[in-house]
Enzyme design. Structure first.
Site, PDB file in Angstrom:
ATOM      1  N   LYS A   1      65.876 -16.719  17.350  1.00 24.83           N
ATOM      2  CA  LYS A   1      64.906 -16.645  16.249  1.00 24.83           C
ATOM      3  C   LYS A   1      65.532 -16.066  14.976  1.00 24.83           C
ATOM      4  O   LYS A   1      65.320 -16.604  13.900  1.00 24.83           O
ATOM      5  CB  LYS A   1      63.696 -15.781  16.615  1.00 24.83           C
ATOM      6  CG  LYS A   1      62.765 -16.398  17.631  1.00 24.83           C
ATOM      7  CD  LYS A   1      61.467 -15.617  17.720  1.00 24.83           C
ATOM      8  CE  LYS A   1      61.659 -14.147  18.086  1.00 24.83           C
ATOM      9  NZ  LYS A   1      62.216 -13.918  19.430  1.00 24.83           N
TER      10      LYS A   1
ATOM     11  N   ARG B   1      52.972 -10.845  17.963  1.00 19.55           N
ATOM     12  CA  ARG B   1      53.592 -10.730  19.280  1.00 19.55           C
ATOM     13  C   ARG B   1      52.564 -10.506  20.373  1.00 19.55           C
ATOM     14  O   ARG B   1      52.918 -10.364  21.520  1.00 19.55           O
ATOM     15  CB  ARG B   1      54.550  -9.542  19.249  1.00 19.55           C
ATOM     16  CG  ARG B   1      55.906  -9.806  19.849  1.00 19.55           C
ATOM     17  CD  ARG B   1      56.709  -8.548  19.601  1.00 19.55           C
ATOM     18  NE  ARG B   1      57.986  -8.590  20.208  1.00 19.55           N
ATOM     19  CZ  ARG B   1      59.110  -8.919  19.580  1.00 19.55           C
ATOM     20  NH1 ARG B   1      59.082  -9.305  18.335  1.00 19.55           N
ATOM     21  NH2 ARG B   1      60.246  -8.878  20.226  1.00 19.55           N
TER      22      ARG B   1
ATOM     23  N   ARG C   1      75.490 -10.692  23.621  1.00 18.59           N
ATOM     24  CA  ARG C   1      75.280 -10.056  22.317  1.00 18.59           C
ATOM     25  C   ARG C   1      75.434  -8.539  22.434  1.00 18.59           C
ATOM     26  O   ARG C   1      75.941  -7.887  21.520  1.00 18.59           O
ATOM     27  CB  ARG C   1      73.879 -10.404  21.797  1.00 18.59           C
ATOM     28  CG  ARG C   1      73.578  -9.796  20.443  1.00 18.59           C
ATOM     29  CD  ARG C   1      72.240 -10.262  19.903  1.00 18.59           C
ATOM     30  NE  ARG C   1      71.136  -9.536  20.492  1.00 18.59           N
ATOM     31  CZ  ARG C   1      69.848  -9.814  20.263  1.00 18.59           C
ATOM     32  NH1 ARG C   1      69.523 -10.848  19.496  1.00 18.59           N
ATOM     33  NH2 ARG C   1      68.894  -9.099  20.814  1.00 18.59           N
TER      34      ARG C   1
ATOM     35  N   ARG D   1      73.317  -3.383  20.644  1.00 14.23           N
ATOM     36  CA  ARG D   1      71.915  -3.012  20.416  1.00 14.23           C
ATOM     37  C   ARG D   1      71.398  -2.202  21.580  1.00 14.23           C
ATOM     38  O   ARG D   1      71.631  -2.558  22.737  1.00 14.23           O
ATOM     39  CB  ARG D   1      71.071  -4.291  20.232  1.00 14.23           C
ATOM     40  CG  ARG D   1      70.407  -4.359  18.889  1.00 14.23           C
ATOM     41  CD  ARG D   1      69.722  -5.683  18.710  1.00 14.23           C
ATOM     42  NE  ARG D   1      68.428  -5.733  19.403  1.00 14.23           N
ATOM     43  CZ  ARG D   1      67.529  -6.679  19.182  1.00 14.23           C
ATOM     44  NH1 ARG D   1      67.778  -7.630  18.304  1.00 14.23           N
ATOM     45  NH2 ARG D   1      66.382  -6.675  19.829  1.00 14.23           N
TER      46      ARG D   1
ATOM     47  N   ARG E   1      61.774  -6.658  28.334  1.00 14.59           N
ATOM     48  CA  ARG E   1      61.373  -7.402  27.125  1.00 14.59           C
ATOM     49  C   ARG E   1      60.909  -8.805  27.492  1.00 14.59           C
ATOM     50  O   ARG E   1      59.960  -9.325  26.913  1.00 14.59           O
ATOM     51  CB  ARG E   1      62.540  -7.470  26.134  1.00 14.59           C
ATOM     52  CG  ARG E   1      62.697  -6.150  25.357  1.00 14.59           C
ATOM     53  CD  ARG E   1      64.083  -5.986  24.785  1.00 14.59           C
ATOM     54  NE  ARG E   1      64.472  -7.019  23.856  1.00 14.59           N
ATOM     55  CZ  ARG E   1      65.731  -7.381  23.627  1.00 14.59           C
ATOM     56  NH1 ARG E   1      66.723  -6.793  24.273  1.00 14.59           N
ATOM     57  NH2 ARG E   1      65.994  -8.314  22.758  1.00 14.59           N
TER      58      ARG E   1
HETATM   59  P1  ADP Z   1      63.774  -9.493  20.425  1.00 18.38           P
HETATM   60  O1  ADP Z   1      62.983 -10.692  19.986  1.00 18.38           O
HETATM   61  O2  ADP Z   1      65.237  -9.783  20.558  1.00 18.38           O
HETATM   62  O3  ADP Z   1      63.230  -8.784  21.625  1.00 18.38           O
HETATM   63  P2  ADP Z   1      63.128  -8.044  17.935  1.00 18.38           P
HETATM   64  O4  ADP Z   1      64.269  -7.733  17.076  1.00 18.38           O
HETATM   65  O5  ADP Z   1      62.160  -9.077  17.467  1.00 18.38           O
HETATM   66  O6  ADP Z   1      63.738  -8.374  19.343  1.00 18.38           O
HETATM   67  O7  ADP Z   1      62.280  -6.699  18.244  1.00 18.38           O
HETATM   68  C1  ADP Z   1      62.903  -5.548  18.772  1.00 18.38           C
HETATM   69  C2  ADP Z   1      61.838  -4.529  19.179  1.00 18.38           C
HETATM   70  O8  ADP Z   1      61.053  -4.151  18.023  1.00 18.38           O
HETATM   71  C3  ADP Z   1      60.794  -5.036  20.181  1.00 18.38           C
HETATM   72  O9  ADP Z   1      61.226  -4.946  21.522  1.00 18.38           O
HETATM   73  C4  ADP Z   1      59.626  -4.087  19.888  1.00 18.38           C
HETATM   74  O10 ADP Z   1      59.818  -2.812  20.450  1.00 18.38           O
HETATM   75  C5  ADP Z   1      59.684  -3.938  18.382  1.00 18.38           C
HETATM   76  N1  ADP Z   1      58.853  -4.974  17.719  1.00 18.38           N
HETATM   77  C6  ADP Z   1      59.287  -6.000  16.942  1.00 18.38           C
HETATM   78  N2  ADP Z   1      58.260  -6.746  16.510  1.00 18.38           N
HETATM   79  C7  ADP Z   1      57.129  -6.183  17.024  1.00 18.38           C
HETATM   80  C8  ADP Z   1      55.738  -6.492  16.960  1.00 18.38           C
HETATM   81  N3  ADP Z   1      55.288  -7.548  16.270  1.00 18.38           N
HETATM   82  N4  ADP Z   1      54.879  -5.677  17.616  1.00 18.38           N
HETATM   83  C9  ADP Z   1      55.297  -4.623  18.310  1.00 18.38           C
HETATM   84  N5  ADP Z   1      56.587  -4.284  18.428  1.00 18.38           N
HETATM   85  C10 ADP Z   1      57.505  -5.047  17.802  1.00 18.38           C
END
Ligand code: ADP
Length: 192
Positions: A15, A90, A129, A135, A146
């Site tokens: 994404k 989400r 990654r 990370r 996740r």
């Molecule tokens: P990925 O899609 O690789 O899991 P992201 O970079 O989108 O990771 O998000 C990393 C973390 O940030 C998530 O696991 C969550 O803890 C938090 N996060 C991101 N977007 C949201 C959201 N819309 N609502 C709640 N938590 C979020």
């Protein structure tokens, strides 16, 4: 053409990479909630401290925090012609909040595009990654969590957008350019 877009897909589906490319082609900002949280964690802000409590274990940050942050970001001038949201909404409650944020300005979402990928493939990618980027949430246990959170909280929102006739699904397996072209096709962007 206004482009108020949401990009969906499991962790590791690509994404972030695709959001940056699409945003450039469409001339709208890519807004990644994960990136905003990581920048705040790095900057040692109060929001960052709070976000880290959740993101380090692969849990969602509480809706009231995330929703307020997104509402604030979508109020910025650079979103006048549109935006591409990556990582938001989400869960079902965030879908409703995004509707409300847009409706308050007389606006609505144009399309939700989902990048699909097999869980085994995305786990592989995330572990790879982890070795490069380090990370905090890319360890095997946290990745598993996740993906579980994605399946239970986030995957259902595809159905919601599908019911509204807003969803397009794109196969995320393939070369980066190939996937970008598929996504542009799904969005209905004019060919370059
Ligand atoms: P990925 O899609 O690789 O899991 P992201 O970079 O989108 O990771 O998000 C990393 C973390 O940030 C998530 O696991 C969550 O803890 C938090 N996060 C991101 N977007 C949201 C959201 N819309 N609502 C709640 N938590 C979020």
């Amino acid at each position: 053409m206004s482009a108020r877009l949401v990009l969906l897909g499991p962790p590791g589906a690509g994404k972030g990479t695709q959001a940056a490319r699409l945003a450039e082609r469409l001339g709208v900002p890519a807004i990644s909630t994960g990136d905003i949280f990581r920048a705040n964690i790095k900057g040692g802000t109060e929001l960052g401290r709070l976000a880290q409590e959740y993101s380090s274990r692969g849990a969602l940050v509480p809706d009231e925090v995330t929703n307020a942050m997104v509402r604030d970001r979508l109020a910025a001038d650079d979103t006048a012609e549109g935006f591409l949201l990556d990582g938001y909404p989400r869960n079902v409650a965030q879908v409703a909040e995004l509707d409300a944020i847009l409706a308050d300005s007389g606006l609505a979402l144009d399309r939700a595009v989902e990048i699909t990928a097999d869980p085994e493939v995305v786990t592989e990618r995330l572990l790879k990654r982890a070795q490069i980027e380090g990370r905090e949430d890319d360890t095997a246990d946290v990745i598993r969590h996740r993906l579980d959170v994605y399946a239970s909280e986030t995957a259902p929102i595809s159905d919601l957008y599908a019911q509204r006739g807003l969803l397009s699904q794109v196969d995320g397996i393939g070369g980066v350019d190939e996937v970008t072209e598929r996504l542009l096709g799904a969005i209905g962007a004019p060919a370059s």
